[in-house]
Write a protein that holds these residues in place. Structure first.
Motif, PDB file in Angstrom:
ATOM      1  N   HIS A  84      12.902   2.908  -5.430  1.00  0.00           N
ATOM      2  CA  HIS A  84      13.975   1.906  -5.424  1.00  0.00           C
ATOM      3  C   HIS A  84      13.474   0.590  -4.832  1.00  0.00           C
ATOM      4  N   GLU A  85      12.760   0.687  -3.710  1.00  0.00           N
ATOM      5  CA  GLU A  85      12.324  -0.540  -3.036  1.00  0.00           C
ATOM      6  C   GLU A  85      11.317  -1.333  -3.881  1.00  0.00           C
ATOM      7  N   TYR A  86      10.308  -0.632  -4.430  1.00  0.00           N
ATOM      8  CA  TYR A  86       9.272  -1.440  -5.110  1.00  0.00           C
ATOM      9  C   TYR A  86       9.697  -1.862  -6.505  1.00  0.00           C
ATOM     10  N   ALA A 115       2.916  -2.025  -0.954  1.00  0.00           N
ATOM     11  CA  ALA A 115       2.700  -0.841  -0.111  1.00  0.00           C
ATOM     12  C   ALA A 115       3.674   0.277  -0.506  1.00  0.00           C
ATOM     13  N   GLU A 116       4.937  -0.069  -0.818  1.00  0.00           N
ATOM     14  CA  GLU A 116       5.929   0.971  -1.174  1.00  0.00           C
ATOM     15  C   GLU A 116       5.500   1.702  -2.446  1.00  0.00           C
ATOM     16  N   GLU A 117       4.868   0.973  -3.368  1.00  0.00           N
ATOM     17  CA  GLU A 117       4.416   1.643  -4.594  1.00  0.00           C
ATOM     18  C   GLU A 117       3.342   2.688  -4.247  1.00  0.00           C
TER      19      GLU A 117
ATOM     20  N   GLY B  20      16.759  -1.913   5.399  1.00  0.00           N
ATOM     21  CA  GLY B  20      16.188  -0.822   4.617  1.00  0.00           C
ATOM     22  C   GLY B  20      14.940  -0.247   5.274  1.00  0.00           C
ATOM     23  N   GLU B  21      14.074  -1.124   5.761  1.00  0.00           N
ATOM     24  CA  GLU B  21      12.823  -0.685   6.399  1.00  0.00           C
ATOM     25  C   GLU B  21      13.112   0.065   7.704  1.00  0.00           C
ATOM     26  N   ALA B  22      14.107  -0.420   8.449  1.00  0.00           N
ATOM     27  CA  ALA B  22      14.465   0.224   9.722  1.00  0.00           C
ATOM     28  C   ALA B  22      14.952   1.651   9.467  1.00  0.00           C
ATOM     29  N   ALA B  53       4.047   2.363   8.731  1.00  0.00           N
ATOM     30  CA  ALA B  53       3.992   1.271   7.739  1.00  0.00           C
ATOM     31  C   ALA B  53       5.341   0.543   7.693  1.00  0.00           C
ATOM     32  N   GLU B  54       6.437   1.306   7.723  1.00  0.00           N
ATOM     33  CA  GLU B  54       7.768   0.669   7.659  1.00  0.00           C
ATOM     34  C   GLU B  54       8.059  -0.118   8.939  1.00  0.00           C
ATOM     35  N   THR B  55       7.448   0.298  10.056  1.00  0.00           N
ATOM     36  CA  THR B  55       7.573  -0.504  11.287  1.00  0.00           C
ATOM     37  C   THR B  55       6.925  -1.871  11.087  1.00  0.00           C
ATOM     38  N   ILE B  56       5.732  -1.884  10.484  1.00  0.00           N
ATOM     39  CA  ILE B  56       5.035  -3.153  10.207  1.00  0.00           C
ATOM     40  C   ILE B  56       5.927  -4.042   9.331  1.00  0.00           C
ATOM     41  N   HIS B  57       6.492  -3.460   8.273  1.00  0.00           N
ATOM     42  CA  HIS B  57       7.355  -4.240   7.368  1.00  0.00           C
ATOM     43  C   HIS B  57       8.591  -4.768   8.094  1.00  0.00           C
ATOM     44  N   ALA B  58       9.267  -3.877   8.826  1.00  0.00           N
ATOM     45  CA  ALA B  58      10.528  -4.272   9.485  1.00  0.00           C
ATOM     46  C   ALA B  58      10.289  -5.408  10.483  1.00  0.00           C
TER      47      ALA B  58
HETATM   48 FE   FE2 Z   1       8.431  -0.636   3.901  1.00  0.00          FE
END
Ligand code: FE2
Ligand code: FE2
Ligand code: FE2
Ligand code: FE2
Ligand code: FE2
Ligand code: FE2
Lengths: 168, 168
Positions: A84-86, A115-117, B20-22, B53-58
């Protein structure tokens, strides 16, 4: 019944509270790092303690909402979320940021999208090999969140040196 | 200008992506613990790497959105968020969960609501004493997220033994 519980207002409320707690945790983590930079060590410490409190709240709400399945179900949920995200969320965000000339936003959205992909592919692979007992290693790019199974010379998404990657 | 930037669609998008990332980060943390319990160690590892990885994005989205202020501003943001949660968000959630007879939800909402009130008070106190150089210690209840400055015999919110509290 499970069905009624899934449909209840309280389940919606649990997920709304989960969203709030998740964001509060990340906010306080960012604020604790900022307080440290500014030398406000007591404030940094309080932000860290409160961030951990919000982790307790978020994880309990998520569990009570019935969102923790078996690992195979959780990997499937991971593939769906990442896809969904990418595919849906990030492409119009990148486009809008380009239209506004916001280069920092273009960059952070593009890194996340790419990265999400990769994450979606790795979750799919982990589903397909769940019963494989041989240990797998993953390497995380600390700049863009890319994950590789072999350390690259440079990150193919953001270009940072492979030496910076973090091993799992 | 800063004002136009604050009002832009891209700022909204950054905050939506942050949300979303959080949530993805917290989800993957829960899923990694579950995978460990099930003995799926490779999956647990992948969930941990993706959570980071999602921490980096958030954190990057949050920074680009301009949401990291000075520590005094961040403490004020903390007071506001906590106050909203304990006064506005959680009370109707507790009431609805009681009406549905969902005891697990009543419990997790009530623990969070009471802990948020404590957090609001501590953030306010930290604002008022920001220039105090003497080190302060905080103790986190691992069950309900309550934070105390002196270890209690039992947690006044959830009743767990003070021995379980985590020092910061
Ligand atoms: Fe992410
Ligand atoms: Fe909380
Ligand atoms: Fe991801
Ligand atoms: Fe990268
Ligand atoms: Fe809180
Ligand atoms: Fe407690």
């Amino acid at each position: 019944s499970m069905k009624e519980k899934t449909m209840s207002k309280t389940t919606d409320n649990l997920l709304e509270a989960f969203a709030g707690e998740a964001q509060a945790n990340r906010k306080y983590l960012a604020f604790s790092r900022k307080a440290e930079q500014e030398g406000h060590l007591n404030a940094a410490k309080l932000f860290r303690a409160a961030a951990d409190a919000e982790t307790i709240h978020a994880l309990k709400h998520f569990e009570v909402a019935g969102k923790i399945g078996s690992t195979i179900e959780n990997l499937k949920s991971g593939v769906e979320g990442e896809t969904h995200e990418y595919k849906e969320m990030y492409p119009p965000f990148v486009e809008q940021a380009e239209a506004e000339g916001n280069n920092a936003a273009v960059r952070t959205f593009t890194f996340a999208m790419k990265a999400e992909e990769v994450h979606a592919g790795l979750y799919q692979e982990a589903m397909d090999t769940l019963d494989n007992q041989e240990e797998v290693f993953y390497y995380l790019c600390p700049v863009c969140g890319n994950i590789e199974k072999v350390v690259p010379g440079k990150c193919p998404i953001c270009g940072v040196s492979g030496e910076k990657f973090i091993k799992y």
